[in-house]
Design a protein around this motif. Structure first.
Motif, PDB file in Angstrom:
ATOM      1  N   HIS A  10       0.864  -1.188   0.000  1.00  0.00           N
ATOM      2  CA  HIS A  10       0.000   0.000   0.000  1.00  0.00           C
ATOM      3  C   HIS A  10       0.899   1.235   0.000  1.00  0.00           C
ATOM      4  N   HIS A  12       1.875   5.146  -2.087  1.00  0.00           N
ATOM      5  CA  HIS A  12       1.448   6.238  -2.959  1.00  0.00           C
ATOM      6  C   HIS A  12       2.641   7.081  -3.390  1.00  0.00           C
ATOM      7  N   GLU A  66      -5.610   1.917  -5.095  1.00  0.00           N
ATOM      8  CA  GLU A  66      -6.479   2.066  -3.934  1.00  0.00           C
ATOM      9  C   GLU A  66      -7.827   2.552  -4.447  1.00  0.00           C
ATOM     10  N   ALA A 113      -8.971  -2.168   2.932  1.00  0.00           N
ATOM     11  CA  ALA A 113      -7.927  -1.249   3.400  1.00  0.00           C
ATOM     12  C   ALA A 113      -8.397  -0.465   4.622  1.00  0.00           C
ATOM     13  N   HIS A 114      -7.498  -0.332   5.609  1.00  0.00           N
ATOM     14  CA  HIS A 114      -7.754   0.443   6.842  1.00  0.00           C
ATOM     15  C   HIS A 114      -9.263   0.590   7.111  1.00  0.00           C
ATOM     16  N   GLU A 135      -6.511  -5.521   5.734  1.00  0.00           N
ATOM     17  CA  GLU A 135      -5.377  -4.775   6.269  1.00  0.00           C
ATOM     18  C   GLU A 135      -5.656  -4.467   7.741  1.00  0.00           C
ATOM     19  N   ASN A 138      -2.045  -0.559   9.470  1.00  0.00           N
ATOM     20  CA  ASN A 138      -1.870   0.434   8.419  1.00  0.00           C
ATOM     21  C   ASN A 138      -1.086   1.607   8.984  1.00  0.00           C
ATOM     22  N   ASP A 179       0.984   2.336   3.872  1.00  0.00           N
ATOM     23  CA  ASP A 179       0.157   3.392   3.286  1.00  0.00           C
ATOM     24  C   ASP A 179       1.013   4.651   3.111  1.00  0.00           C
TER      25      ASP A 179
END
Length: 306
Positions: A10, A12, A66, A113-114, A135, A138, A179
């Motif tokens: 995860h 970015h 995502e 996710a989260h 997840e 995170n 993340d």
């Protein structure tokens, strides 16, 4: 057979809302001791060609997204180059099921996710059982940043659902990812995967099967196995016990004064040498490692007992 690989699923870059370029992320991944990372920009595919020259034999780069909806976020891992997953769906919308099918048709993995992120649209309202994995860790475990995920809630929810999932034949693996948006975040935490080789199909298959554990950093080393009736199984594997007592083995390094707990259907117990489990009383065993102040250092997916 196979080997252990460390990764962050995860991440970015500047191509969504991160501060690092792809080249900076690849360099940071190598510096953090990672073997793979997944690029998961918000609602956009990885730009064509950008990541092609940044991976190599020492760093596998998985393409992903995502999927950021108004009723929660989820990760699509293992997408084809240029593939975009439609994010314009909500709870109860048939488009959600279509999106999951498209990811899986590409050989990919769908990850919640989260699920308890503290901002509008952060709480995941889609059913957790719809995803291949969840997840549970995170970014930083706790933080004063307003966007930091509520890892306590995600981890507790996963733990409460685990026994029912195992007994139904659908145990949902746990993942831990950074993340990463800012410098210094990559690989904290990271998911450590036992795969046949370092390529996309093998890593995704291992994640899907739960052959993995979560480490706060590359400094933590862990091996957890169970043995009965002359057979041995590791994390994410199934052990046929033939009704014999299950001997548990743990090797751990990188955590000073660790506080280790073994979790089963009957609750948790302090780790001690010679600890055993009984398949008549629990369908799984797993371990969690914490620092003396209670911060997690590592946690495993379960070994399944029959």
């Amino acid at each position: 057979m196979g080997d252990w690989y460390r990764g962050d699923c995860h991440v970015h870059s500047v191509h969504s809302d991160g501060q690092l370029t792809p080249a900076e992320l690849a360099a940071a991944a190598r510096a953090a001791g990672l073997d793979f990372l997944a690029v998961t920009e918000h609602n956009c595919p990885a730009p064509p060609g950008v990541w092609d020259e940044l991976g190599g034999d020492d760093l596998l780069i998985l393409l992903g997204q995502e999927v950021t909806t108004r009723t929660g976020h989820w990760l699509a891992l293992g997408l084809r180059p240029g593939q975009l997953v439609d994010w314009r769906h909500r709870v109860g919308d048939p488009a959600f099921d279509r999106a999951l099918r498209e990811v899986r048709a590409a050989g990919g993995l769908c990850v919640a996710a989260h699920p308890h992120a503290p901002y509008p649209g952060g709480d995941l309202m889609f059913p957790l059982e719809a995803f291949d994995a969840v997840e549970v860790w995170n970014g930083e475990w706790t933080s004063d940043r307003p966007w930091n995920a509520d890892n306590h809630a995600a981890h507790a929810e996963w733990g409460r659902r685990l026994a029912a999932g195992v007994r139904a034949g659908r145990p949902q693996p746990a993942l831990g990812n950074s993340d990463a948006h800012l410098p210094g975040q990559l690989g904290t935490p990271q998911t450590v995967v036992h795969a046949e080789q370092l390529d996309s199909p093998a890593i995704l298959a291992a994640l899907r099967a739960g052959r993995s554990w979560i480490a706060e950093s590359a400094a933590v080393e862990l091996e957890f196995t169970a043995e009965a009736d002359g057979r041995r199984a590791g994390i994410g594997e199934r052990l046929a016990t033939a009704g014999r007592p299950v001997a548990l083995h743990l090797d751990l390094a990188g955590v000073p004064d660790p506080q280790v707990r073994v979790h089963t259907e009957r609750g948790k117990a302090r780790w001690q040498a010679g600890l055993t489990a009984d398949a008549a009383e629990t369908s799984f065993v797993r371990v969690e490692v914490r620092h003396p102040d209670g911060r997690p250092a590592a946690l495993t997916n379960p070994i399944l007992l029959t």
